[in-house]
Design an enzyme around this catalytic site. Structure first.
Site, PDB file in Angstrom:
ATOM      1  N   SER A  41       0.794  -1.229   0.000  1.00 47.61           N
ATOM      2  CA  SER A  41       0.000   0.000   0.000  1.00 47.61           C
ATOM      3  C   SER A  41       0.828   1.282   0.000  1.00 47.61           C
ATOM      4  CB  SER A  41      -0.966   0.021   1.174  1.00 47.61           C
ATOM      5  OG  SER A  41      -0.282   0.196   2.386  1.00 47.61           O
ATOM      6  N   LYS A  95      -0.050   5.106   6.542  1.00 46.32           N
ATOM      7  CA  LYS A  95      -0.635   5.774   5.379  1.00 46.32           C
ATOM      8  C   LYS A  95      -0.165   7.224   5.342  1.00 46.32           C
ATOM      9  CE  LYS A  95      -3.294   2.213   4.493  1.00 46.32           C
ATOM     10  NZ  LYS A  95      -2.914   1.264   3.498  1.00 46.32           N
TER      11      LYS A  95
END
Length: 169
Positions: free
Chosen positions: A47, A91
């Site tokens: 990710s 993130k």
């Protein structure tokens, strides 16, 4: 006879107690540092490609920015997962309370864009690898209380040693 033996052992008992106290202070210091100042984290998965390696990087994250609400757009943050609260995910912070964020729902299919205003007390997070990530595009804005820290340094592997910027590499 027993009292005499106890007097002989007294210096050893004192030394053992002092060393135990020293170890306890050290462990308390590590706990406070890890919980409130900075911590290590291991990245895994696709990710955050290309910022972090697929096989994993060891990173250092500070916790003071989140405590004093000094986060900025572009920061890479540690966030408690909404899907599995036992996990911490990494993130990039793309929007904060009051920001208007435009995002593509599904990059692979049609590229339809949506716009959202991030509610106060929330942040919008996205993975750098737009094609393979679970982020705010899937589960919406994240409460600020779930942000655990700001990643600022890659420790391992040695070839990537250095600071983590606010821009996707």
């Amino acid at each position: 006879m027993g009292l005499k033996n106890l007097k002989q052992l007294t210096p050893f008992i004192k030394e053992a107690f002092q060393q135990t106290l020293l170890v306890a202070k050290f462990l308390c210091g590590i706990h406070v540092t890890n919980s409130y100042i900075c911590t290590f984290a291991l990245t895994q998965g696709p990710s955050m490609l290309p910022t972090f390696n697929l096989t994993g990087d060891l990173v250092l994250a500070e916790r003071l920015s989140t405590r004093f609400e000094k986060m900025q757009r572009g920061d890479v943050v540690l966030v408690r997962s909404l899907e599995n609260p036992r996990k911490i995910v990494i993130k990039r912070l793309m929007g904060m309370g009051g920001d208007t964020v435009r995002y593509v729902v599904d990059h692979a299919n049609n590229g339809i864009e949506h716009t959202i205003v991030v509610p106060d007390g929330h942040v919008w997070i996205e993975g750098d690898n737009k094609f393979n990530t679970n982020d705010s595009r899937k589960f919406g804005p994240v409460p600020c209380g779930l942000v655990q820290g700001r990643v600022f340094w890659i420790v391992w592997p040695p070839e990537d040693f250095g600071s983590v910027g606010r821009e996707v590499q």
